[in-house]
Design an enzyme around this catalytic site. Sequence first.
Site, short mmCIF file in Angstrom:
data_model
loop_
_atom_site.label_atom_id
_atom_site.label_comp_id
_atom_site.label_asym_id
_atom_site.label_seq_id
_atom_site.Cartn_x
_atom_site.Cartn_y
_atom_site.Cartn_z
CG ASP A 188 -0.52 -0.03 2.20
OD1 ASP A 188 0.65 -0.99 2.22
OD2 ASP A 188 -0.87 0.11 3.49
CG HIS A 197 5.68 -0.81 10.30
ND1 HIS A 197 4.37 -1.39 10.47
CD2 HIS A 197 5.32 -0.71 8.52
CE1 HIS A 197 3.05 -1.39 9.92
NE2 HIS A 197 4.50 -1.50 8.29
CG HIS A 213 -1.71 3.93 7.42
ND1 HIS A 213 -2.45 2.87 8.45
CD2 HIS A 213 -0.51 3.55 6.24
CE1 HIS A 213 -1.11 1.63 7.44
NE2 HIS A 213 -0.68 2.16 6.51
#
Lengths: 301, 301
Positions: free
Chosen positions: A64, A137, A263
Amino acid sequence: MEIVFLGTTAAVPSAARGHSGIALKYHDEVILWDCGEGTQRQLIVSKTNYMKIKKIFITHFHGDHFLGLPGLIQTLSFADRREDLHVYAPKGIKDLIENIMHLGEYGLKYDIVAHTLSDNFELKDEKYTIKSIKVEHSIPTYGLVFEEVKGREFLLDRAKKLGIPPGPAYSKLQKGEKIKLGGKWIYPDDVLGEKKKGFKVVYSSDTRPCGAVIENCRDAVLIHDATFDGSLKNNAIETMHSTCTEAAQVAKEGVAKELYLMHISPRYKTDELLLKESRKIFRNTMVARDLQRVELLHKSL
Amino acid sequence: MEIVFLGTTAAVPSAARGHSGIALKYHDEVILWDCGEGTQRQLIVSKTNYMKIKKIFITHFHGDHFLGLPGLIQTLSFADRREDLHVYAPKGIKDLIENIMHLGEYGLKYDIVAHTLSDNFELKDEKYTIKSIKVEHSIPTYGLVFEEVKGREFLLDRAKKLGIPPGPAYSKLQKGEKIKLGGKWIYPDDVLGEKKKGFKVVYSSDTRPCGAVIENCRDAVLIHDATFDGSLKNNAIETMHSTCTEAAQVAKEGVAKELYLMHISPRYKTDELLLKESRKIFRNTMVARDLQRVELLHKSL
């Protein structure tokens, strides 16, 4: 300077939000931060001139955040681009570009120059710097820090008092050179004050709340992952994202100027909950929307 | 049956038109014809359930027809798809899928089954067939023909006249089996009439006007390349596309039922010129628009 939010969703698009992409318009250049699927169309819809993109930063290799790259490369080719396109991304970017080039027939007349981001990467342009900061992340991911390069303030009163004639002498001093006036040396420090504040924009990309962002977002417009509302902290931990309240806490601790939540999970049909929760912690919070433009003005800094 | 136009632009998207994609909704299945960048979002916006997609056809390997595939594959994975996904495309599809799988980390729990289209490819489902027809573009490209499989009409009057009792006997005859009634054989031909007309949808993909489409579009809803208006025939020849007047001529010669113009150059801000020119040749012409739904009803066939 202008920030254009091109896509602000999390993972899956919705009618209101497309995949991640942010355009920074600075002087005559467009800098792209992430390039999710549909970014080229959002550039067109927002009337952002894609031919002015010289540098594209991909923060990490989740689809994405980069699957709009092949189509954008193709469209730049259709528009007969000849200028090099610089792509900055984590380790693996050279292979990714290689793979993309095998996806179709592009007939490129320009080169794609791949650069690898790292913990101490800094791009130094004449007018700005962009550095990458390691965030937290599920795969290697970099946040981005844009900082305008600004000189020191010229103290006109002092210059007049010293009897310096306006013109080349001012320029020299501003550039850091000393000048001779009536047999006496005058030094830059005599007429230059504090360093002027430039624009600063920080993008956390996808991350848990982390020190690297807090340490770098002072006085900045901070764009932060806010995939979930405060009640879904466990989801945020599990997927290595942030809640809106965590994002607000980062902005508060780092003393950011403004916070834009990005997001956003498609589960949120309105901004209400996210705004309410985060503004309790950091008042100057907005929820970024697709095609939203944020103009930064020096006077407001 | 319903046709949903997901993207109708040529090569480069505009605010009004995204990259090529058509969804055919038939019973409980969604069949996708081409999957340009942004297709997954258009599926979501048009409330077309992407989990019902079992088959995706890619007509050729120009980016604007397939670059939405990686993102859609990813989104199906996020939605925890487990069912095989069948992808039909020209030679090279196995390598393309392989390349796509190297673009990112998908964590798929379903298989992608690649099928190669050819001049005599025909997919036979219980309720429909889809065949590929070679068309004339700058790289190997296939048009697609969907045809509903329909049985013969049951002539109720004749059955009553012959004294056949409604129920299992009717079914047997409809299935093509003979039955015995009062010591006499009755054959399907005694009670079955003409083959019923089913839905037929033909998609030219990107092509010059060509015989393969003309020969296959009788009574069909024809979706045809109409990148340019009639005055730009030279551009159409050079880029191996069609003008709207050429598309209308194909529909007329092939005796199509309706014509939808697609793959429209972003230079056309309104449909007016394309409609005016093509309706002079083939009255029942529409310009397809993104997110437009066309419902096909048996009674109108």
